[in-house]
Design an enzyme around this catalytic site. Structure first.
Site, PDB file in Angstrom:
ATOM      1  N   HIS A  36       0.820  -1.199   0.000  1.00  0.00           N
ATOM      2  CA  HIS A  36       0.000   0.000   0.000  1.00  0.00           C
ATOM      3  C   HIS A  36       0.862   1.261   0.000  1.00  0.00           C
ATOM      4  O   HIS A  36       0.566   2.230  -0.699  1.00  0.00           O
ATOM      5  CB  HIS A  36      -0.911  -0.022   1.224  1.00  0.00           C
ATOM      6  CG  HIS A  36      -1.880   1.111   1.288  1.00  0.00           C
ATOM      7  ND1 HIS A  36      -3.025   1.148   0.532  1.00  0.00           N
ATOM      8  CD2 HIS A  36      -1.868   2.262   2.008  1.00  0.00           C
ATOM      9  CE1 HIS A  36      -3.679   2.261   0.789  1.00  0.00           C
ATOM     10  NE2 HIS A  36      -3.014   2.959   1.680  1.00  0.00           N
TER      11      HIS A  36
ATOM     12  N   HIS B 227     -10.589   3.377  -0.702  1.00  0.00           N
ATOM     13  CA  HIS B 227     -10.726   2.885   0.667  1.00  0.00           C
ATOM     14  C   HIS B 227     -11.554   1.604   0.618  1.00  0.00           C
ATOM     15  O   HIS B 227     -12.543   1.446   1.320  1.00  0.00           O
ATOM     16  CB  HIS B 227     -11.346   3.940   1.581  1.00  0.00           C
ATOM     17  CG  HIS B 227     -10.543   4.158   2.827  1.00  0.00           C
ATOM     18  ND1 HIS B 227     -11.080   4.501   4.033  1.00  0.00           N
ATOM     19  CD2 HIS B 227      -9.206   4.058   3.051  1.00  0.00           C
ATOM     20  CE1 HIS B 227     -10.123   4.628   4.935  1.00  0.00           C
ATOM     21  NE2 HIS B 227      -8.979   4.360   4.362  1.00  0.00           N
TER      22      HIS B 227
END
Lengths: 226, 752
Positions: free
Chosen positions: B50, B96
């Site tokens: 990430h 998200h």
């Protein structure tokens, strides 16, 4: 002509209200929530948003801010005060307007173009004939107006506007939040303090949609200037 | 100075934190000693997929990033584009996805909050949000719960924080069932001169933590959630405490506070604390300048006094920024923050030498080269195999025309991928900021940048400069052909912007894929990035930033490869922007851009009516596409167009119905010779825009098209009678079409 726009922490439509005041040719004055001084303004607008995060209840914390003491005194002297959306909630919490605003009947935030029928004359609707249907946007989660005696309120001329369909018919279909008697706005008994859930400040520029908000905001400017 | 104490059972702990044995050895090599617990934690989050883009960065290097309007490209919190008149616009998409599956309301809410702070960190006032969303089968009760939670979460944060939600996308496919996609684009406006950068400037500056207290929420979100697949339900439920909790009121106060700090020119650098919290912001800001930082963790205001150093470093508590301030400016910074009720605490200082040092409870717990955390993650050479969709070889164009064209039309119009998403956007404030000229429901959102107030964040009153922004992605097309599908997504986003009369100038992207540990997923990714690069080059929209979201995968099910592309366009006068709606009966309809070409592969029609995802996406000629954009901008500026609306998912019929509905007008369409009725009405071949123009403007429009080398043909006429007549093959009343279009989403989701 100077119109104060109160800025609470969490106010969102404060810049919009100030801009609308300027569009209509008056001078906006930002009033900071922590100051008790109203800077000698001719009228006060409490804007929409989520003052103090609307924690506890919508408007419940804002009423204790220093500026609200001065707004209360200004209102009692007959000064014109308009609360829009969160500002309406603050005025109800502060006891400057009757009734209260609770969670929308559908339990969802509602944002849409809304027809509203003007019911009574006050300083904020001075130039508008009762029965006139205005197109104004609504956007709120806690807009369901409640009052134990809505009929008495109407008889006293304190119901400023009701939700309706585009033809002016008041009924459940045009009521976005389940407000009692489809009440969209009220005034105090003297008529100088008004609260509205719909947003006149978002309806002043033809580029952005309806301009019916000019009638409401323009009325008070004319009245004060006279 | 004593070196930090080595972590007990270091190699084992490294493994639990998701570091490979090779990565552990590299850390030991870098430090010349065994790492401490805090160091292992910070390396594990900073080197996670990430944060480090270790699987993707070799491919992303291929993207075009330079252009005449680009002030800041990738590498900062968000890209910045010069829109003229001294004004700049910054915009970026983030995902998200994983948090929104685990806890849809807070996951979506904090997704909104996070991207808003990225935009804020560039010195901009955040003014608009768009939400591209993907969910699983709408008939699945789990999908309904997710849609409801995500929409409420977006509204909860966006409405309360005072940033208008002006657009987005909504699409459904079973592949998203266990991995919904919640992407958020935020756009902000700033005077060019107020640009802020996320890098240290000089040693001795003070690091001030601005915003909320630091708690245990979101610890390891970057590594645990965003860098691993989902598995069984019980384990996933146990990840819930890793989702952060947002407070939009704190976010709103932070926005106003930072804007005042910028206006008074008090900061030498600022960065949002997003994934990997304090360690990420300190490491990145220091390493970008070749400097270091020393931070005293005892100074960090905590929600829980018992937190360990590694927890403080990796916490993803929301609504926090790290500001760097010249020493003599600190008192004023603290004063401004106090005015807005925002906590601000000096926690450290910028140092020469490039070391990132953290002290806690009287000991040095962390002392590593800042650059090794920020940029030192070993690039991961994932195994790649070509991705071939099992049904891509089928000839989708060979399906026979439907026996019942009306039924097919209503099926397509009521598909939740085509139907109106009004139910969603009626829960969002799209107006705040008085700049929304075109809000949700159009091809692109159009924003006026002038502010009219003396805050100085936009232009001056009386100016009509604006921007248009659109997001697009088509997972079905990308599944069938990632390269072509991604080119089509860029083209459609840019076309939407051009339909509003704005010239496309820049792109951002969010690349949503399955697990990079699966070679076919890497094949999809490689091809999609190639398509993105080719299309952005050809259309003049360099990539200014974006986000890669891998591991959107549950067991063997990966999401459809879903690159979502956001394109920004600039328009000199928003008053000239045509909308999608037909305006007046008698206006001429023209098809502008390209003729109808084979386009049933991966179409909504094929899936909705035949239950198939098959064939190849339609081919696109990017030169032809770019000429169309030029023509649309010229026609809009010249006042020739009454409306413009592109042919997209669902095909021509859906486009025409959507243009008829706002003013309850109708349309009479002239069939195209040699094109089968289902190809004509439902084909999704690109580069086509349905334009309406006053009859006397048609020659001007034709001449403009010829001048730009753009195809055009007469499509029909706008009628007062509210119905769509498509030659002899279909006559559809607008009430019937409108009902299908209006109620399709709520019927599919069984909303009450």
């Amino acid at each position: 002509m100077r119109v104060g726009v109160v800025q609470f922490p969490g106010s969102c439509d404060d810049r919009d209200a100030a801009w609308a005041v300027r569009v209509l040719g008056a001078e906006p004055v930002v009033l900071w929530h922590g100051d008790a001084w109203l800077a000698g303004v001719d009228a006060v607008v409490l804007p929409g948003g989520f003052s103090y995060g609307d924690y506890l209840r919508s408007g419940a914390l804002a009423r204790f801010s220093p500026v609200m003491g001065s707004v209360g005194a200004f209102a009692r002297r007959g000064g014109p005060v308009l609360g829009v959306c969160n500002g309406f909630q603050v005025l109800c919490e502060a006891g400057l307007l009757p009734g209260a605003l609770t969670r929308n009947a559908g339990l969802r935030f509602v944002a849409r173009d809304q027809s509203v029928r003007v019911e009574a004359r006050c300083v904020w609707t001075a130039g508008i004939r009762p029965g006139t249907v205005l197109a104004l946007p609504v956007k709120h989660g806690d807009g369901r107006y409640v009052h134990p005696e809505p009929d008495a309120l109407a008889t006293g001329g304190q119901v400023l506007a009701r939700y309706c369909d585009p033809d002016g018919v008041v009924g459940t279909a045009g009521n976005p939040n389940g407000s009692v008697a489809a009440i969209a706005g009220v005034t105090n008994a003297a008529g100088n303090v008004a609260g509205l859930m719909p947003h006149p400040e978002h309806a002043v520029d033809p580029l952005l949609g309806s301009t019916d908000g000019r009638l409401l905001l323009g009325a008070v400017l004319a009245a004060v200037a006279a | 100075m004593t070196a930090p104490a080595a972590a007990p059972h270091g190699p084992a702990l490294a493994g639990e934190l998701g570091l490979t044995a090779d990565e552990y050895e590299r850390i030991v090599g870098t430090l010349g000693r065994a790492p401490s617990t805090a160091e292992l934690a910070t390396y594990s989050v900073m080197w996670s997929e990430h944060c480090s883009y270790k699987s993707s960065k070799r491919y992303l290097a291929r993207l075009p990033t330079r252009g005449p309007h680009i002030l800041v490209g990738p590498g900062e919190n968000a890209g910045v584009v010069d829109v003229g008149g001294g004004t700049a616009v910054t915009f970026k998409i983030e995902s998200h996805n994983h948090p929104s599956f685990v806890e849809p309301f807070q996951g979506a809410a904090t997704g909104v909050g996070g991207i808003i702070r990225d935009i804020l960190a560039m010195g901009a006032r955040p003014v608009a949000l768009l939400d591209p969303l993907r969910f699983g089968d709408p008939g699945d009760p789990r999908t309904r719960r997710l849609v409801d939670g995500v929409v409420r979460g977006i509204g909860h944060y966006g409405n309360s924080v005072g940033v208008a939600t002006v657009g987005g996308e909504l699409a459904f496919d079973a592949s998203y069932g266990g991995n919904p996609l919640v992407n958020v684009l935020c756009l902000g406006v700033l005077p060019r001169t107020r640009l802020q950068l996320a890098r240290a400037e000089r040693a001795g500056d003070v690091a001030v933590l601005v915003g909320q207290r630091t708690g245990r929420d979101g610890i390891g979100g970057a590594s645990v959630l965003a860098s691993a697949e989902f598995g069984d339900a019980a384990a996933d439920a146990s990840k819930r405490p890793n989702v952060q909790v947002g407070d939009p009121f704190a976010g709103k106060s932070l926005i106003e506070c930072c804007l005042q700090l910028y206006a008074e020119d008090l900061l030498s650098g600022i960065q949002d604390m997003g994934a990997a919290g304090i360690v990420c912001s300190t490491a990145e800001m220091a390493s970008r300048a070749g400097l270091g930082m020393t931070v005293d963790l005892d100074a960090v205001p905590l929600r829980e006094a018992s937190m360990d150093a590694w927890e403080i470093l990796c916490s993803e508590s929301q609504e926090r920024m790290l500001a760097l301030v010249a020493r003599d400016g600190v008192p004023r910074v603290l004063q401004v923050c106090a005015r807005w009720g925002v906590d601000a605490t000096p926690i450290g200082e910028v140092t020469d030498g490039g070391r990132l040092v953290f002290r806690y409870r009287g000991r040095v717990v962390h002392d590593v080269p800042a650059a090794s955390l920020a940029d030192g993650a070993p690039s991961c050479d994932r195994h790649v195999v070509d991705w071939v969709h099992p049904a891509a070889g089928q000839d989708a164009e060979a399906v026979p025309p439907p026996a019942d064209v009306r039924a097919a039309a209503l099926a397509v119009l009521s598909s939740p991928n085509v139907a109106s998403a009004r139910w969603v956007w009626e829960q969002y404030d799209s107006l705040v900021g008085h700049g929304t000229v075109v809000g949700p429901g159009g091809d692109a959102a159009v924003l006026r940048l002038a502010d009219g107030l003396s805050h100085g964040e936009g232009g001056q009153a009386g100016e009509f400069r604006g921007v248009a922004v659109s997001t697009d992605g088509n997972g079905r097309w990308c599944a069938l052909d990632p390269r072509e599908g991604t080119k089509l997504a860029v083209a459609e986003a840019a076309r939407n912007v051009a339909c509003a009369g704005a010239a496309p100038v820049a792109a951002t992207n969010c690349l949503n894929f399955g697990s990079p540990e699966r070679p076919p997923v890497m094949g999809q990714f490689r091809d999609a990035v190639e398509g993105l690069a080719v299309a952005c080059e050809a259309l003049g929209t360099p990539v200014t930033g974006g986000n890669v979201s891998f591991y959107n995968q549950t067991g063997h099910t990966a999401v459809q490869p879903t690159p979502v592309v956001g394109v920004l366009g600039v328009v000199d006068d928003v008053r000239a922007c045509p909308g999608p709606a037909f305006v007046a009966p008698g206006d001429a309809l023209l098809m502008v851009g390209a003729p109808t070409r084979p386009g049933l592969g991966g179409s909504e029609y094929l899936q909705r009516v035949h239950g198939r995802v098959a064939g190849r996406p339609p081919r696109i000629d990017l030169d032809e596409e770019r000429r169309l954009h030029g023509l649309l901008c010229a026609a809009a500026a010249g006042g020739v167009l009454r409306s413009a609306h592109d042919v997209a998912v669902g095909g021509l019929l859906a486009t025409v119905v959507e243009s008829c509905l706002p003013r309850e007008l109708g349309a009479r369409l002239v069939p195209e010779d040699g094109v089968a009725v289902h190809q004509w009405l439902f084909g999704e071949s690109p580069t086509r825009v349905v334009c309406s123009a006053a009859p006397d403007a048609v020659p001007v429009l034709s001449a403009l098209c010829d001048g730009h080398g753009v195809f055009h043909r007469r499509l029909g006429i706008v009628t007062a009678m509210p119905r769509v007549e498509a030659g002899g093959s279909l006559t559809l009343g607008l009430d019937e079409a409108g009902h299908a279009h209006r109620s399709g989403l709520s019927e599919a989701l069984e909303l009450t």
